[in-house]
Design a protein around this motif. Sequence first.
Motif, PDB file in Angstrom:
ATOM      1  N   ARG A  49       1.042  -0.944   0.095  1.00 54.58           N
ATOM      2  CA  ARG A  49      -0.108   0.092  -0.030  1.00 54.58           C
ATOM      3  C   ARG A  49       0.979   1.233   0.147  1.00 54.58           C
ATOM      4  N   ARG A  50       1.763   1.436   0.726  1.00 58.35           N
ATOM      5  CA  ARG A  50       2.720   2.460   0.862  1.00 58.35           C
ATOM      6  C   ARG A  50       3.468   2.665  -0.543  1.00 58.35           C
ATOM      7  N   GLU A  51       3.860   1.616  -1.237  1.00 53.62           N
ATOM      8  CA  GLU A  51       4.531   1.711  -2.330  1.00 53.62           C
ATOM      9  C   GLU A  51       3.562   2.115  -3.274  1.00 53.62           C
ATOM     10  N   LEU A  52       2.259   1.787  -3.384  1.00 57.12           N
ATOM     11  CA  LEU A  52       1.462   2.189  -4.578  1.00 57.12           C
ATOM     12  C   LEU A  52       1.017   3.464  -4.227  1.00 57.12           C
ATOM     13  N   LEU A  53       1.031   4.150  -3.117  1.00 54.48           N
ATOM     14  CA  LEU A  53       0.797   5.335  -2.777  1.00 54.48           C
ATOM     15  C   LEU A  53       1.865   6.325  -3.131  1.00 54.48           C
ATOM     16  N   GLU A  54       2.864   6.012  -3.007  1.00 54.46           N
ATOM     17  CA  GLU A  54       4.272   6.754  -3.249  1.00 54.46           C
ATOM     18  C   GLU A  54       4.558   6.851  -4.794  1.00 54.46           C
ATOM     19  N   GLN A  55       4.232   5.861  -5.679  1.00 58.94           N
ATOM     20  CA  GLN A  55       4.461   5.679  -6.978  1.00 58.94           C
ATOM     21  C   GLN A  55       3.376   5.543  -7.679  1.00 58.94           C
ATOM     22  N   PRO A  56       2.760   6.421  -8.426  1.00 59.64           N
ATOM     23  CA  PRO A  56       1.565   6.311  -9.061  1.00 59.64           C
ATOM     24  C   PRO A  56       1.518   5.547 -10.324  1.00 59.64           C
ATOM     25  N   GLY A  57       2.865   5.050 -10.935  1.00 61.57           N
ATOM     26  CA  GLY A  57       3.055   4.199 -11.861  1.00 61.57           C
ATOM     27  C   GLY A  57       2.670   2.473 -11.779  1.00 61.57           C
ATOM     28  N   LEU A  58       3.197   2.656 -10.450  1.00 59.75           N
ATOM     29  CA  LEU A  58       2.865   1.203  -9.841  1.00 59.75           C
ATOM     30  C   LEU A  58       1.168   0.825  -9.695  1.00 59.75           C
ATOM     31  N   LEU A  59       0.602   1.989  -9.476  1.00 63.79           N
ATOM     32  CA  LEU A  59      -0.808   1.537  -9.167  1.00 63.79           C
ATOM     33  C   LEU A  59      -1.764   1.181 -10.415  1.00 63.79           C
ATOM     34  N   GLU A  60      -1.112   1.744 -11.756  1.00 71.25           N
ATOM     35  CA  GLU A  60      -1.761   1.097 -12.800  1.00 71.25           C
ATOM     36  C   GLU A  60      -1.390  -0.480 -13.192  1.00 71.25           C
ATOM     37  N   LYS A  61      -0.112  -0.614 -12.910  1.00 72.35           N
ATOM     38  CA  LYS A  61       0.621  -1.820 -13.092  1.00 72.35           C
ATOM     39  C   LYS A  61      -0.175  -2.895 -12.006  1.00 72.35           C
ATOM     40  N   PHE A  62      -0.422  -2.456 -10.787  1.00 73.49           N
ATOM     41  CA  PHE A  62      -1.098  -3.372  -9.731  1.00 73.49           C
ATOM     42  C   PHE A  62      -2.470  -3.661 -10.154  1.00 73.49           C
ATOM     43  N   ALA A  63      -3.174  -2.593 -10.575  1.00 71.86           N
ATOM     44  CA  ALA A  63      -4.593  -2.850 -10.979  1.00 71.86           C
ATOM     45  C   ALA A  63      -4.671  -3.639 -12.332  1.00 71.86           C
ATOM     46  N   ARG A  64      -3.827  -3.438 -13.166  1.00 75.13           N
ATOM     47  CA  ARG A  64      -3.847  -4.452 -14.217  1.00 75.13           C
ATOM     48  C   ARG A  64      -3.475  -5.851 -13.937  1.00 75.13           C
ATOM     49  N   GLU A  65      -2.437  -6.036 -13.219  1.00 76.19           N
ATOM     50  CA  GLU A  65      -2.087  -7.607 -12.946  1.00 76.19           C
ATOM     51  C   GLU A  65      -2.885  -8.047 -11.957  1.00 76.19           C
ATOM     52  N   LYS A  66      -3.500  -7.555 -11.006  1.00 77.87           N
ATOM     53  CA  LYS A  66      -4.142  -8.177  -9.725  1.00 77.87           C
ATOM     54  C   LYS A  66      -5.620  -8.136 -10.069  1.00 77.87           C
ATOM     55  N   TYR A  67      -6.147  -7.083 -10.693  1.00 77.38           N
ATOM     56  CA  TYR A  67      -7.657  -7.191 -10.792  1.00 77.38           C
ATOM     57  C   TYR A  67      -7.952  -7.351 -12.189  1.00 77.38           C
ATOM     58  N   LEU A  68      -7.069  -7.482 -13.182  1.00 75.92           N
ATOM     59  CA  LEU A  68      -7.276  -7.842 -14.745  1.00 75.92           C
ATOM     60  C   LEU A  68      -8.045  -6.425 -15.137  1.00 75.92           C
ATOM     61  N   MET A  69      -7.679  -5.315 -14.855  1.00 71.44           N
ATOM     62  CA  MET A  69      -8.425  -4.055 -15.532  1.00 71.44           C
ATOM     63  C   MET A  69      -7.579  -3.742 -16.651  1.00 71.44           C
ATOM     64  N   LYS A  70      -8.381  -2.939 -17.538  1.00 73.49           N
ATOM     65  CA  LYS A  70      -7.736  -2.476 -18.901  1.00 73.49           C
ATOM     66  C   LYS A  70      -8.292  -1.051 -19.325  1.00 73.49           C
ATOM     67  N   LYS A  71      -7.789  -0.712 -20.195  1.00 75.97           N
ATOM     68  CA  LYS A  71      -8.176   0.822 -20.676  1.00 75.97           C
ATOM     69  C   LYS A  71      -9.320   0.286 -21.738  1.00 75.97           C
ATOM     70  N   THR A  72     -10.296   1.500 -22.142  1.00 77.75           N
ATOM     71  CA  THR A  72     -11.451   1.222 -22.790  1.00 77.75           C
ATOM     72  C   THR A  72     -11.096   0.630 -24.220  1.00 77.75           C
ATOM     73  N   ASN A  73      -9.835   1.167 -24.956  1.00 80.30           N
ATOM     74  CA  ASN A  73      -9.512   0.663 -26.208  1.00 80.30           C
ATOM     75  C   ASN A  73      -8.788  -0.600 -26.221  1.00 80.30           C
ATOM     76  N   GLU A  74      -8.625  -1.058 -25.160  1.00 72.39           N
ATOM     77  CA  GLU A  74      -7.726  -2.386 -25.135  1.00 72.39           C
ATOM     78  C   GLU A  74      -8.302  -3.675 -25.186  1.00 72.39           C
ATOM     79  N   GLN A  75      -7.882  -4.873 -25.424  1.00 71.07           N
ATOM     80  CA  GLN A  75      -8.316  -6.291 -25.487  1.00 71.07           C
ATOM     81  C   GLN A  75      -7.410  -6.763 -24.235  1.00 71.07           C
ATOM     82  N   LEU A  76      -7.963  -7.598 -23.626  1.00 68.71           N
ATOM     83  CA  LEU A  76      -7.120  -8.239 -22.614  1.00 68.71           C
ATOM     84  C   LEU A  76      -7.120  -9.886 -22.752  1.00 68.71           C
TER      85      LEU A  76
END
Length: 93
Positions: A49-76
Motif C-alpha cells: 500500500r505504501r509503495e502504491l501510494l508513493e509511486q502512481p505508475g505502480l498503481l496502474e500496473k497493480f490494477a492491471r495484474e491483480k484485478y485484470l483491469m484494462k483501458k477502454t480501447n484495449e483487449q485483454l
Amino acid sequence: MFTLFCMVWMLFFDQNDVFTQMEMRGRLADLEEEKEYYIDKIKQVNEDRRELLEQPGLLEKFAREKYLMKKTNEQLFIVIDSETPEVLEEEAQ
C-alpha cells in the motif's frame, strides 16, 4: 483414599482434565501460528500500500495484474499456466 479419589477425578473426569488441557494447548499453538501468518500478511499489505501510494505508475500496473483491469480501447488476453489452476481459483475467491 480421598486424595486418590480427588486425583483420579481431576485427571479424568473433571471439566479441565489432562486430555482437555493437552487439546487446548495444541489449539493454542495452532492459533499462535495463524496469528503470525496474519501479522506477516498485514505487514506485506501495508508495504504494498505504501509503495502504491508513493509511486502512481505502480498503481496502474497493480490494477492491471491483480484485478485484470484494462483501458477502454484495449483487449485483454489471459494466459493460464496449466500446471497451477488452483492458484487462480483461490485468487478469484
